[in-house]
Enzyme design. Sequence first.
Site, PDB file in Angstrom:
ATOM      1  N   ASN A  24      -5.480   6.377  -1.279  1.00 47.48           N
ATOM      2  CA  ASN A  24      -4.737   6.842  -0.099  1.00 47.48           C
ATOM      3  C   ASN A  24      -4.139   8.231  -0.287  1.00 47.48           C
ATOM      4  OD1 ASN A  24      -5.352   4.789   1.606  1.00 47.48           O
ATOM      5  ND2 ASN A  24      -3.531   3.577   1.130  1.00 47.48           N
ATOM      6  N   HIS A  55      -3.596  -3.640  -5.552  1.00 43.31           N
ATOM      7  CA  HIS A  55      -3.847  -3.153  -4.195  1.00 43.31           C
ATOM      8  C   HIS A  55      -5.310  -3.336  -3.785  1.00 43.31           C
ATOM      9  CE1 HIS A  55      -4.113   0.429  -1.259  1.00 43.31           C
ATOM     10  NE2 HIS A  55      -3.595  -0.601  -0.630  1.00 43.31           N
ATOM     11  N   GLU A 100      -6.934  -1.430  -6.890  1.00 40.66           N
ATOM     12  CA  GLU A 100      -6.110  -0.553  -7.719  1.00 40.66           C
ATOM     13  C   GLU A 100      -5.031  -1.395  -8.410  1.00 40.66           C
ATOM     14  OE1 GLU A 100      -6.267   3.623  -5.142  1.00 40.66           O
ATOM     15  OE2 GLU A 100      -4.748   2.149  -4.624  1.00 40.66           O
ATOM     16  N   SER A 112       0.829  -1.200   0.000  1.00 42.08           N
ATOM     17  CA  SER A 112       0.000   0.000   0.000  1.00 42.08           C
ATOM     18  C   SER A 112       0.866   1.253   0.000  1.00 42.08           C
ATOM     19  CB  SER A 112      -0.962   0.004   1.183  1.00 42.08           C
ATOM     20  OG  SER A 112      -0.304  -0.380   2.348  1.00 42.08           O
TER      21      SER A 112
HETATM   22  P1  NAI Z   1      -0.345  -9.148   8.313  1.00 36.50           P
HETATM   23  O1  NAI Z   1       0.727  -8.813   9.288  1.00 36.50           O
HETATM   24  O2  NAI Z   1      -1.733  -9.353   8.812  1.00 36.50           O
HETATM   25  O3  NAI Z   1       0.085 -10.479   7.511  1.00 36.50           O
HETATM   26  C1  NAI Z   1       1.356 -10.680   6.935  1.00 36.50           C
HETATM   27  C2  NAI Z   1       1.617 -12.172   6.827  1.00 36.50           C
HETATM   28  O4  NAI Z   1       2.782 -12.385   6.032  1.00 36.50           O
HETATM   29  C3  NAI Z   1       1.883 -12.844   8.183  1.00 36.50           C
HETATM   30  O5  NAI Z   1       1.040 -13.990   8.306  1.00 36.50           O
HETATM   31  C4  NAI Z   1       3.359 -13.241   8.118  1.00 36.50           C
HETATM   32  O6  NAI Z   1       3.629 -14.451   8.806  1.00 36.50           O
HETATM   33  C5  NAI Z   1       3.571 -13.404   6.624  1.00 36.50           C
HETATM   34  N1  NAI Z   1       4.955 -13.209   6.166  1.00 36.50           N
HETATM   35  C6  NAI Z   1       5.778 -12.207   6.529  1.00 36.50           C
HETATM   36  N2  NAI Z   1       6.947 -12.339   5.846  1.00 36.50           N
HETATM   37  C7  NAI Z   1       6.829 -13.423   5.058  1.00 36.50           C
HETATM   38  C8  NAI Z   1       7.674 -14.058   4.102  1.00 36.50           C
HETATM   39  N3  NAI Z   1       8.905 -13.606   3.833  1.00 36.50           N
HETATM   40  N4  NAI Z   1       7.234 -15.163   3.450  1.00 36.50           N
HETATM   41  C9  NAI Z   1       5.979 -15.646   3.710  1.00 36.50           C
HETATM   42  N5  NAI Z   1       5.131 -15.092   4.610  1.00 36.50           N
HETATM   43  C10 NAI Z   1       5.550 -13.991   5.255  1.00 36.50           C
HETATM   44  O7  NAI Z   1      -0.284  -8.012   7.200  1.00 36.50           O
HETATM   45  P2  NAI Z   1      -1.496  -7.421   6.305  1.00 36.50           P
HETATM   46  O8  NAI Z   1      -2.189  -6.358   7.054  1.00 36.50           O
HETATM   47  O9  NAI Z   1      -2.256  -8.548   5.733  1.00 36.50           O
HETATM   48  O10 NAI Z   1      -0.657  -6.680   5.144  1.00 36.50           O
HETATM   49  C11 NAI Z   1       0.015  -7.406   4.143  1.00 36.50           C
HETATM   50  C12 NAI Z   1       0.373  -6.474   2.994  1.00 36.50           C
HETATM   51  O11 NAI Z   1      -0.818  -5.861   2.470  1.00 36.50           O
HETATM   52  C13 NAI Z   1       1.300  -5.316   3.370  1.00 36.50           C
HETATM   53  O12 NAI Z   1       2.129  -5.054   2.282  1.00 36.50           O
HETATM   54  C14 NAI Z   1       0.320  -4.171   3.600  1.00 36.50           C
HETATM   55  O13 NAI Z   1       0.909  -2.911   3.404  1.00 36.50           O
HETATM   56  C15 NAI Z   1      -0.709  -4.451   2.508  1.00 36.50           C
HETATM   57  N6  NAI Z   1      -2.052  -3.900   2.750  1.00 36.50           N
HETATM   58  C16 NAI Z   1      -2.617  -3.940   3.998  1.00 36.50           C
HETATM   59  C17 NAI Z   1      -3.892  -3.431   4.206  1.00 36.50           C
HETATM   60  C18 NAI Z   1      -4.526  -3.498   5.565  1.00 36.50           C
HETATM   61  O14 NAI Z   1      -5.513  -2.764   5.790  1.00 36.50           O
HETATM   62  N7  NAI Z   1      -4.060  -4.332   6.479  1.00 36.50           N
HETATM   63  C19 NAI Z   1      -4.661  -2.827   3.104  1.00 36.50           C
HETATM   64  C20 NAI Z   1      -4.010  -2.920   1.809  1.00 36.50           C
HETATM   65  C21 NAI Z   1      -2.735  -3.405   1.663  1.00 36.50           C
END
Ligand code: NAI
Length: 385
Positions: A187, A137, A149, A116
């Site tokens: 955003n 996104h 997006e 994001s």
């Molecule tokens: P989260 O922290 O809930 O989940 C991330 C997951 O990735 C975890 O389960 C972790 O164990 C896993 N992980 C981390 N490094 C890893 C690797 N090298 N290989 C495999 N698994 C790995 O994070 P969330 O909130 O789901 O965000 C994920 C992505 O989406 C980020 O880039 C964030 O910026 C983006 N995003 C988040 C939004 C939100 O509202 N939470 C909205 C839109 C985009």
Amino acid sequence: MKIGVIGSGTMGAGIAQVAAQAGNQVIVIDNNIESLSRASNQLVVTLDKLLGKQKITAEKVKQIVGNIQWLNDINSLHDADFIIEAIVENLEVKQSLFLSLESVISPSCILATNTSSLSVTSIAASCKYPERVIGVHFFNPATIMELVEIIPAIQTSSEIVQTTKNIVDGWNKKTVVAKDTPGFIVNRIARPFYSESLRILEEGFANIETIDSALCQIGFRMGPFALMDLIGHDINYTVTETVWKSFYFDPKYTPSFTQKRLVEAKWFGKKSGRGFYNYQEGADKNSPDKDEIVCSTITNRVLVMLINEAANALFLHVASKEDIDLAMTKGVNYPKGLLKWADELGIKYCVETLDTLYKEYGEDRYRCSPLLRKMIVQQTTFFKP
Ligand code: NAI
């Protein structure tokens, strides 16, 4: 079609459900086994709830669950057609993941990132074949929010953009294409909804209840303070700060100390029981001021600042006017597109309001987009014939 989702957290789990619901075979990869089992258990609970409310059939539940495999080895993605990563928001970690994926996947596989705030171009730059890397996104919750997006990196080939758009459109989502610039469309354009409201509060012109109520009166589903409390100030403040830094500290995007203090106090909002509002039972709440002049001053300030941001995004070719309006109605549920709203208010009115604010405060944040000025001279509108 075989889809790979990497990361089984909030976003990855939602995206996997969306793709599986559309009939794709999905492999979810996470390096944390606990996260995988939490996500797969949660999916069953969510689908059972939907079944209980008769929003889904038992057959569909079986199909969705059966379409998803939860694994922890990226080698299982060797025959995937499309992979989207939703891992931790860290450039080096994402770059290293994409680099390792390239030695596993087929030459035709598309590599998408759900980032994001990072530049898609910088993620693509780590790859041997950057032309197949693209930003996709989703908004949270991915299963409910319709907007996605699509962000081509400067290296992305046009065929990859079209194929990605077709795939995500097939998941019952509404896609818009955005230039790889900070905050993409939503955003970036949504910043003044929070920042101008915070500014009005800081000036002591109105309290949070009045500002929230005034903006709800003109059709916003939630007022800015209730919404920031819901999103969480830790997240909302970080987005603002990231956008501001990415725009080389453009004063238009300067974050607010008022919000920073909430983060420092760990008053993150609804999830911590306290933010702008106090969520403890029996907590006091002020009644909003319904004075017409107060309310219209608030709504005019916030709305023209939003319109100005939308117009400037169009001016700088961040997206098409249709996509800008679609993004704001589907990504953050605005009651109407901001450019359509500008036509209704009158372009001249928007420019005059911005100029009055600029004159009064002498601050760069109120500078009017050159596009709006040009439109007055040329007597044009965004959509009106
Ligand atoms: P989260 O922290 O809930 O989940 C991330 C997951 O990735 C975890 O389960 C972790 O164990 C896993 N992980 C981390 N490094 C890893 C690797 N090298 N290989 C495999 N698994 C790995 O994070 P969330 O909130 O789901 O965000 C994920 C992505 O989406 C980020 O880039 C964030 O910026 C983006 N995003 C988040 C939004 C939100 O509202 N939470 C909205 C839109 C985009």
